[in-house]
Design an enzyme around this catalytic site. Sequence first.
Site, PDB file in Angstrom:
ATOM      1  N   CYS A 286     -37.524 -47.248 -20.512  1.00 36.79           N
ATOM      2  CA  CYS A 286     -37.536 -45.875 -21.040  1.00 36.79           C
ATOM      3  C   CYS A 286     -37.008 -44.940 -19.953  1.00 36.79           C
ATOM      4  O   CYS A 286     -36.321 -45.398 -19.030  1.00 36.79           O
ATOM      5  CB  CYS A 286     -38.914 -45.472 -21.556  1.00 36.79           C
ATOM      6  SG  CYS A 286     -40.219 -45.451 -20.315  1.00 36.79           S
TER       7      CYS A 286
ATOM      8  N   ASN B 242     -40.603 -44.513 -17.194  1.00 35.65           N
ATOM      9  CA  ASN B 242     -41.419 -45.726 -16.969  1.00 35.65           C
ATOM     10  C   ASN B 242     -42.894 -45.398 -16.753  1.00 35.65           C
ATOM     11  O   ASN B 242     -43.598 -46.086 -16.015  1.00 35.65           O
ATOM     12  CB  ASN B 242     -40.857 -46.559 -15.792  1.00 35.65           C
ATOM     13  CG  ASN B 242     -41.423 -47.970 -15.688  1.00 35.65           C
ATOM     14  OD1 ASN B 242     -41.541 -48.516 -14.594  1.00 35.65           O
ATOM     15  ND2 ASN B 242     -41.798 -48.588 -16.790  1.00 35.65           N
TER      16      ASN B 242
ATOM     17  N   CYS C 130     -44.661 -43.694 -19.767  1.00 35.92           N
ATOM     18  CA  CYS C 130     -45.248 -43.611 -21.116  1.00 35.92           C
ATOM     19  C   CYS C 130     -44.881 -44.810 -21.980  1.00 35.92           C
ATOM     20  O   CYS C 130     -45.702 -45.712 -22.201  1.00 35.92           O
ATOM     21  CB  CYS C 130     -44.811 -42.329 -21.826  1.00 35.92           C
ATOM     22  SG  CYS C 130     -45.525 -40.834 -21.117  1.00 35.92           S
ATOM     23  N   ARG C 131     -43.670 -44.835 -22.475  1.00 32.37           N
ATOM     24  CA  ARG C 131     -43.334 -45.798 -23.523  1.00 32.37           C
ATOM     25  C   ARG C 131     -43.150 -47.229 -23.032  1.00 32.37           C
ATOM     26  O   ARG C 131     -43.752 -48.159 -23.588  1.00 32.37           O
ATOM     27  CB  ARG C 131     -42.059 -45.339 -24.255  1.00 32.37           C
ATOM     28  CG  ARG C 131     -42.253 -44.077 -25.056  1.00 32.37           C
ATOM     29  CD  ARG C 131     -40.928 -43.450 -25.447  1.00 32.37           C
ATOM     30  NE  ARG C 131     -40.193 -42.964 -24.284  1.00 32.37           N
ATOM     31  CZ  ARG C 131     -38.954 -42.492 -24.303  1.00 32.37           C
ATOM     32  NH1 ARG C 131     -38.310 -42.436 -25.451  1.00 32.37           N
ATOM     33  NH2 ARG C 131     -38.379 -42.060 -23.207  1.00 32.37           N
ATOM     34  N   SER C 132     -42.314 -47.439 -22.003  1.00 35.05           N
ATOM     35  CA  SER C 132     -41.991 -48.834 -21.652  1.00 35.05           C
ATOM     36  C   SER C 132     -43.154 -49.621 -21.035  1.00 35.05           C
ATOM     37  O   SER C 132     -43.285 -50.815 -21.334  1.00 35.05           O
ATOM     38  CB  SER C 132     -40.716 -48.921 -20.799  1.00 35.05           C
ATOM     39  OG  SER C 132     -40.853 -48.290 -19.556  1.00 35.05           O
TER      40      SER C 132
ATOM     41  N   ASP D 286     -40.558 -39.815 -27.600  1.00 40.17           N
ATOM     42  CA  ASP D 286     -41.138 -39.649 -26.276  1.00 40.17           C
ATOM     43  C   ASP D 286     -42.390 -38.789 -26.385  1.00 40.17           C
ATOM     44  O   ASP D 286     -42.301 -37.602 -26.716  1.00 40.17           O
ATOM     45  CB  ASP D 286     -40.097 -38.978 -25.377  1.00 40.17           C
ATOM     46  CG  ASP D 286     -40.519 -38.985 -23.926  1.00 40.17           C
ATOM     47  OD1 ASP D 286     -41.709 -39.228 -23.659  1.00 40.17           O
ATOM     48  OD2 ASP D 286     -39.651 -38.756 -23.066  1.00 40.17           O
TER      49      ASP D 286
HETATM   50  P1  4NP Z   1     -41.259 -42.174 -20.738  1.00 38.71           P
HETATM   51  O1  4NP Z   1     -41.682 -40.644 -20.841  1.00 38.71           O
HETATM   52  O2  4NP Z   1     -39.749 -42.195 -20.622  1.00 38.71           O
HETATM   53  O3  4NP Z   1     -41.745 -42.750 -22.024  1.00 38.71           O
HETATM   54  O4  4NP Z   1     -41.962 -42.735 -19.523  1.00 38.71           O
HETATM   55  C1  4NP Z   1     -41.259 -39.663 -19.936  1.00 38.71           C
HETATM   56  C2  4NP Z   1     -41.941 -39.484 -18.765  1.00 38.71           C
HETATM   57  C3  4NP Z   1     -41.555 -38.490 -17.882  1.00 38.71           C
HETATM   58  C4  4NP Z   1     -40.475 -37.679 -18.199  1.00 38.71           C
HETATM   59  C5  4NP Z   1     -39.781 -37.876 -19.371  1.00 38.71           C
HETATM   60  C6  4NP Z   1     -40.170 -38.879 -20.232  1.00 38.71           C
HETATM   61  N1  4NP Z   1     -40.091 -36.635 -17.320  1.00 38.71           N
HETATM   62  O5  4NP Z   1     -39.162 -35.892 -17.662  1.00 38.71           O
HETATM   63  O6  4NP Z   1     -40.683 -36.491 -16.234  1.00 38.71           O
END
Ligand code: 4NP
Length: 158
Positions: free
Chosen positions: A8, A11, A13-15, A123
């Site tokens: 993702c 790294n 939340c989702r992955s 997200d």
């Molecule tokens: P992820 O979510 O891609 O599912 O881990 C996010 C975590 C942090 C950010 C964006 C998406 N950020 O912009 O900091």
Amino acid sequence: MKKVLFVCLGNICRSPLAEALFNKHVANRGLQQEYMADSCGTAAYHIGEEPDPRSRANARANGLEYTHRARQIGLADFDEFDYIIPMDASNMANLQLLHPNPKATLKLMRDFDPGHEGTNVPDPYFGGERGFQEVFELLDRATAALLEHLQQTKKVGP
Ligand code: 4NP
């Protein structure tokens, strides 16, 4: 041994959740000797961090405990893993730019979520609690379907 890498943006939340849910399905089916999973981000913002506390709290409420340390994708991952599974089209585009001709098979997570092929795992980072539950449920479903697909397409002996 098949190696699967979930990807993702951050790294956190989702992955890492996809990795944990995939591992849960692997363990439930007693297939730990056959699969190895990991996760990483395309971005560097959160390197070294544990998963988002809201993601982990939501997973815990659903009976799943997990941890991970965020890392950013590297070129070696494209040869190390058999399957690379980005969470959304933006992650996919970034992966394709990084490595135009990987050994690994690249496929969107939701291509394994029946009826939602080609769509993004939303997200939850900027959203509310409901987003985390929604993402938990869809990743639970999609990672189970991914494992089933890998089992079905497994090559049998030489
Ligand atoms: P992820 O979510 O891609 O599912 O881990 C996010 C975590 C942090 C950010 C964006 C998406 N950020 O912009 O900091």
